[in-house]
Design a protein around this motif. Structure first.
Motif: not given
Length: 532
Positions: A26-31
């Protein structure tokens, strides 16, 4: 009951492992960053492991999936990284903000590999900068000019021997093997001061050691693949060397013998061992006429580090250091030059009009030499040869992707205005081949067209969208040597032979998706016909 408990425990372990394997996804989804949807554990590498895509194509997939983005996200296993799409952002990262990205991702220390760990390419920033600054004077145009004699002495003789073997008729050669043998002989001469003939002596030790050192497939290629993604401590704990020990010992012994022979007999030879011995004595410096030979053509990279004033910084250059440095030039040059020259001959065979135009320039240059060998100055004047080499480097970029590692926090902005701060240790990938094949920078990009780089047309190009040797201070230190070798090879081959495609070669060419490097499924076979 016991079986049920066992199955339940296994199911729980499997579930927990699955949750761990996707915990970072979920790293990029959060950003708010567009990213390729990862598979459990392997991340964005599934197309490679499943055989759907070549590793280089898989690494650049986000460039094509998100064409409007300045950057996108990907996962190397569980680890997030950024693919930089925008040439201007690449320039900013690699030049203006270089202090944030001084390292490659695949660093190798001397503690892990005492041989390859001394290479500039694999050095961390604190080791790389003094090494690069100190060795830069060894790669100036004037030093290449001095080495030219080693090239033409070998190539003229090699072409004559091939014509003798042909006995007046055309013969068939596989180009990767052909250029690997030519490149091995020339690079062995330049790097180690030893003359070999890999056509007449196909089992010579330098060719065999070179194949092991530069292998991009099999166990050696797999180790290079892993070193990018796994911590060095793991390799150290498992006592895994990147360079086979027998290869390192072979090169160190060869260099030690050469140094001893030169010093005992007061021999000076214009090769890298001589230059590195100068560095050992703190005598390696730039020549007063370096500026005269600064340009090696359109593809010449710009040196961004200030050269040392006077002499290079004093360093304890042991025989092992010299052997490792010479081998790193060999490592960096053989595979890249072999690949792109093989594809250049392929394109010349498919485009006889381009081949004829290039040969006409070669013949005209030969006539002006009045029986003398090709000089560095004459080669610099060959504009169409430079266009052909420049276009080949665009169309068939040998290592189509490079990387950097963030060494201190950095913030950049995507095309939609989203600002992202990336952490220390984050991987950055630069998709050179994708940019070179993007129609918005190069119309009809799959067409081999040297006229793109003519003096009349090159002003239309975005100079930041051409980077076959990388960009910024960590670009390829040996670019001038690679360009000189490539141009000399093409000059002497087309001076003595015409080339035409063989039926053994796939048209269009098919790339082996299982290879780490660029390897064709059927090879690149051509007919060489001696010219009268």
């Amino acid at each position: 009951m016991g079986v049920f408990i066992t199955l339940a425990a296994l199911a729980l372990i499997a579930y927990l492992f699955y949750r761990w394997s996707v915990a970072t996804y979920d790293y990029f989804e959060k950003r708010g960053v567009p990213f390729l949807r990862p598979k459990p554990l392997v991340g964005s590498l599934w197309p490679v492991f499943s055989g759907q895509k070549h590793a280089m194509d898989a690494a650049q997939e986000g460039y094509w999936v998100f064409p409007e983005a300045r950057f996108s996200g990907f996962f190397m296993f569980r680890k997030p990284g950024y693919l930089i799409h925008d040439p201007e952002l690449i320039k900013q990262i690699t030049i203006k903000d270089f202090d944030h990205f001084t390292d490659h991702a695949n660093n190798i220390t001397p503690e892990l590999d005492p041989f390859l760990g001394r290479s500039l390419f694999f050095a961390e920033g604190h080791r790389w900068k003094p090494g690069r600054t100190g060795l830069s004077p060894a790669f100036t145009g004037s030093k290449m000019r001095n080495m030219m004699v080693l090239l033409y002495n070998y190539l003229e003789g090699a072409m004559e021997r091939l014509k003798e073997d042909a006995n007046g008729g055309k013969f068939e050669k596989e180009m990767k093997d052909f250029f690997q043998r030519l490149g091995n002989d020339v690079t062995t001469s330049i790097s180690f001061g030893v003359e070999v003939d890999s056509f007449r002596d196909p089992d010579n030790q330098f060719l065999e050691a070179g194949k092991l050192l530069t292998a991009t497939d099999g166990l050696q290629g797999f180790k290079f693949f892993l070193i990018t993604f796994f911590p060095e401590k793991l390799f150290t704990a498992l006592n895994i060397r990147v360079t086979p020990q027998k290869v390192a010992e072979f090169y160190e012994e060869a260099v030690s013998k050469s140094i001893k022979h030169r010093e005992e007999n007061n021999i000076v030879r214009p090769d890298f061992i001589h230059l590195l011995l100068q560095a050992r004595k703190n005598e390696l410096k730039e020549d007063h006429n370096d500026d005269k030979f600064d340009s090696a053509g359109f593809s010449t990279v710009q040196e961004h580090l200030q050269a040392p004033s006077g002499t290079a910084k004093s360093s304890e250059w042991t025989d092992l250091d010299i052997a490792a440095a010479a081998a790193s030039f060999f490592f960096g040059g053989i595979e890249t030059t072999t690949v792109f020259l093989s594809f250049t001959i392929y394109e010349l065979a498919l485009n006889p009009d381009i081949q004829d135009k290039l040969r006409a320039e070669i013949d005209a240059t030969t006539e002006t030499l009045n029986g003398k060998n090709l000089s560095y100055e004459a080669m610099q004047q060959m504009k169409y040869l430079d266009q052909v080499v420049t276009e080949a480097l665009r169309r068939w970029t040998s290592f189509g992707i490079t990387n950097r590692k963030c060494v201190k926090e950095y913030t950049f902005e995507n095309s939609d205005g989203t600002k992202v701060t990336i952490e220390k240790g984050t991987l950055i990938q630069i998709p050179m081949a994708a940019i070179h094949l993007d129609a918005k920078y190069y119309p009809n990009p799959l067409r081999f067209d040297p006229e793109r780089f003519s003096e009349e047309n090159r002003h239309q190009l975005n100079p930041n969208a051409y980077m076959p040797f990388g960009m910024g201070p960590r670009n390829c230190i040996g670019s001038r040597l690679a360009l000189m070798q490539a141009k000399c090879f093409l000059f002497y081959i087309l001076k003595h032979f015409t080339v035409e495609i063989s039926q053994k070669t796939d048209v269009p060419i098919q790339i082996d998706k299982r290879s780490v490097g660029v390897k064709t499924l059927s090879g690149i076979w051509v007919y060489l016909t001696p010219r009268s």
